[in-house]
Design a protein around this motif. Structure first.
Motif, PDB file in Angstrom:
ATOM      1  N   MET A  73       0.862  -1.184   0.000  1.00 52.02           N
ATOM      2  CA  MET A  73       0.000   0.000   0.000  1.00 52.02           C
ATOM      3  C   MET A  73       0.901   1.237   0.000  1.00 52.02           C
ATOM      4  O   MET A  73       1.850   1.310   0.782  1.00 52.02           O
ATOM      5  CB  MET A  73      -0.918   0.010   1.229  1.00 52.02           C
ATOM      6  CG  MET A  73      -1.895   1.169   1.257  1.00 52.02           C
ATOM      7  SD  MET A  73      -2.914   1.236   2.780  1.00 52.02           S
ATOM      8  CE  MET A  73      -3.925  -0.230   2.603  1.00 52.02           C
ATOM      9  N   ASN A  74       0.593   2.171  -0.856  1.00 47.88           N
ATOM     10  CA  ASN A  74       1.343   3.412  -0.932  1.00 47.88           C
ATOM     11  C   ASN A  74       1.000   4.286   0.281  1.00 47.88           C
ATOM     12  O   ASN A  74      -0.175   4.551   0.531  1.00 47.88           O
ATOM     13  CB  ASN A  74       0.989   4.133  -2.239  1.00 47.88           C
ATOM     14  CG  ASN A  74       1.723   5.431  -2.401  1.00 47.88           C
ATOM     15  OD1 ASN A  74       1.545   6.352  -1.615  1.00 47.88           O
ATOM     16  ND2 ASN A  74       2.539   5.506  -3.433  1.00 47.88           N
ATOM     17  N   PRO A  75       2.020   4.749   1.024  1.00 55.10           N
ATOM     18  CA  PRO A  75       1.741   5.556   2.220  1.00 55.10           C
ATOM     19  C   PRO A  75       0.981   6.849   1.930  1.00 55.10           C
ATOM     20  O   PRO A  75       0.122   7.245   2.707  1.00 55.10           O
ATOM     21  CB  PRO A  75       3.123   5.870   2.790  1.00 55.10           C
ATOM     22  CG  PRO A  75       4.083   5.035   2.058  1.00 55.10           C
ATOM     23  CD  PRO A  75       3.436   4.503   0.845  1.00 55.10           C
ATOM     24  N   LYS A  94      11.369  12.295   8.235  1.00 58.39           N
ATOM     25  CA  LYS A  94      12.752  12.114   8.690  1.00 58.39           C
ATOM     26  C   LYS A  94      13.028  10.662   9.052  1.00 58.39           C
ATOM     27  O   LYS A  94      14.139  10.182   8.867  1.00 58.39           O
ATOM     28  CB  LYS A  94      13.028  12.964   9.939  1.00 58.39           C
ATOM     29  CG  LYS A  94      13.117  14.426   9.709  1.00 58.39           C
ATOM     30  CD  LYS A  94      13.688  15.175  10.902  1.00 58.39           C
ATOM     31  CE  LYS A  94      12.997  14.930  12.207  1.00 58.39           C
ATOM     32  NZ  LYS A  94      13.410  15.820  13.297  1.00 58.39           N
ATOM     33  N   TYR A  95      12.017   9.964   9.580  1.00 59.79           N
ATOM     34  CA  TYR A  95      12.235   8.625  10.119  1.00 59.79           C
ATOM     35  C   TYR A  95      11.697   7.501   9.243  1.00 59.79           C
ATOM     36  O   TYR A  95      11.891   6.335   9.551  1.00 59.79           O
ATOM     37  CB  TYR A  95      11.615   8.532  11.517  1.00 59.79           C
ATOM     38  CG  TYR A  95      12.139   9.595  12.435  1.00 59.79           C
ATOM     39  CD1 TYR A  95      13.493   9.713  12.689  1.00 59.79           C
ATOM     40  CD2 TYR A  95      11.282  10.516  13.026  1.00 59.79           C
ATOM     41  CE1 TYR A  95      13.996  10.714  13.526  1.00 59.79           C
ATOM     42  CE2 TYR A  95      11.755  11.529  13.859  1.00 59.79           C
ATOM     43  CZ  TYR A  95      13.112  11.600  14.093  1.00 59.79           C
ATOM     44  OH  TYR A  95      13.606  12.589  14.903  1.00 59.79           O
ATOM     45  N   ALA A  96      11.033   7.834   8.135  1.00 58.69           N
ATOM     46  CA  ALA A  96      10.432   6.802   7.282  1.00 58.69           C
ATOM     47  C   ALA A  96      11.485   5.827   6.758  1.00 58.69           C
ATOM     48  O   ALA A  96      11.259   4.614   6.758  1.00 58.69           O
ATOM     49  CB  ALA A  96       9.666   7.446   6.140  1.00 58.69           C
ATOM     50  N   LYS A  97      12.616   6.324   6.321  1.00 55.66           N
ATOM     51  CA  LYS A  97      13.662   5.437   5.807  1.00 55.66           C
ATOM     52  C   LYS A  97      14.217   4.567   6.928  1.00 55.66           C
ATOM     53  O   LYS A  97      14.434   3.364   6.747  1.00 55.66           O
ATOM     54  CB  LYS A  97      14.772   6.246   5.151  1.00 55.66           C
ATOM     55  CG  LYS A  97      15.793   5.370   4.470  1.00 55.66           C
ATOM     56  CD  LYS A  97      16.774   6.155   3.659  1.00 55.66           C
ATOM     57  CE  LYS A  97      17.719   5.167   2.987  1.00 55.66           C
ATOM     58  NZ  LYS A  97      18.650   5.796   2.108  1.00 55.66           N
ATOM     59  N   MET A  98      14.440   5.148   8.097  1.00 53.64           N
ATOM     60  CA  MET A  98      14.937   4.400   9.240  1.00 53.64           C
ATOM     61  C   MET A  98      14.001   3.232   9.580  1.00 53.64           C
ATOM     62  O   MET A  98      14.448   2.150   9.929  1.00 53.64           O
ATOM     63  CB  MET A  98      15.064   5.338  10.456  1.00 53.64           C
ATOM     64  CG  MET A  98      15.426   4.658  11.753  1.00 53.64           C
ATOM     65  SD  MET A  98      15.418   5.796  13.158  1.00 53.64           S
ATOM     66  CE  MET A  98      13.678   5.821  13.582  1.00 53.64           C
ATOM     67  N   LEU A  99      12.695   3.456   9.424  1.00 55.37           N
ATOM     68  CA  LEU A  99      11.696   2.438   9.755  1.00 55.37           C
ATOM     69  C   LEU A  99      11.432   1.479   8.595  1.00 55.37           C
ATOM     70  O   LEU A  99      10.623   0.573   8.717  1.00 55.37           O
ATOM     71  CB  LEU A  99      10.392   3.108  10.173  1.00 55.37           C
ATOM     72  CG  LEU A  99      10.448   3.917  11.457  1.00 55.37           C
ATOM     73  CD1 LEU A  99       9.164   4.700  11.646  1.00 55.37           C
ATOM     74  CD2 LEU A  99      10.722   3.032  12.651  1.00 55.37           C
ATOM     75  N   GLY A 100      12.107   1.708   7.464  1.00 57.76           N
ATOM     76  CA  GLY A 100      11.907   0.844   6.306  1.00 57.76           C
ATOM     77  C   GLY A 100      10.610   1.098   5.578  1.00 57.76           C
ATOM     78  O   GLY A 100      10.109   0.234   4.867  1.00 57.76           O
ATOM     79  N   LEU A 101      10.051   2.281   5.732  1.00 59.15           N
ATOM     80  CA  LEU A 101       8.768   2.618   5.095  1.00 59.15           C
ATOM     81  C   LEU A 101       8.959   3.334   3.767  1.00 59.15           C
ATOM     82  O   LEU A 101       7.991   3.674   3.113  1.00 59.15           O
ATOM     83  CB  LEU A 101       7.910   3.457   6.050  1.00 59.15           C
ATOM     84  CG  LEU A 101       7.587   2.796   7.383  1.00 59.15           C
ATOM     85  CD1 LEU A 101       6.836   3.757   8.286  1.00 59.15           C
ATOM     86  CD2 LEU A 101       6.789   1.519   7.159  1.00 59.15           C
ATOM     87  N   MET A 102      10.208   3.567   3.386  1.00 62.73           N
ATOM     88  CA  MET A 102      10.499   4.196   2.080  1.00 62.73           C
ATOM     89  C   MET A 102      11.669   3.500   1.454  1.00 62.73           C
ATOM     90  O   MET A 102      12.522   2.971   2.060  1.00 62.73           O
ATOM     91  CB  MET A 102      10.861   5.674   2.257  1.00 62.73           C
ATOM     92  CG  MET A 102       9.693   6.513   2.698  1.00 62.73           C
ATOM     93  SD  MET A 102      10.102   8.252   2.677  1.00 62.73           S
ATOM     94  CE  MET A 102       9.492   8.685   1.078  1.00 62.73           C
TER      95      MET A 102
END
Length: 102
Positions: A73-75, A94-102
């Motif tokens: 699903m696209n955020p 800021k944190y999306a990449k850290m959480l693996g969401l991007m």
């Protein structure tokens, strides 16, 4: 995989070098369950419940969060459809990449 399992795996795999300069608290509200991810001093810790003052609160159903996290699903679409709510979208970016969401 459940949202809790995803968050546990994410917290466990974050390396100290990736999060060395990060100091934040994120709340995840999945309706029936809630979690806090605290990142500080090069460590990420997942706790049950909403603990502390969060920089961002992420609200979604457990299933929708897993779909977002796994790329099904696209955020941005989820936000526009009301399936994902963020109290502070700028912080989440800021944190999306850290959480693996991007």
């Amino acid at each position: 995989m459940s949202a809790k399992e995803y968050l546990e795996n994410t917290a466990a795999k974050l390396s100290e070098t990736e999060i060395d300069d990060v100091n934040t608290i994120l709340h995840f509200d999945f309706g029936a369950s809630a979690y806090t991810m605290q990142v500080a001093d090069g460590k990420a810790e997942l706790k049950e419940g909403l603990v502390g003052d969060a920089e961002c609160v992420i609200k979604a159903s457990d299933d929708d969060f897993v779909k977002i996290a796994t790329g099904d699903m696209n955020p941005m679409m989820a936000m526009m459809m009301g399936k994902l709510k963020l109290s502070n979208p700028a912080a989440m970016m800021k944190y999306a990449k850290m959480l693996g969401l991007m």
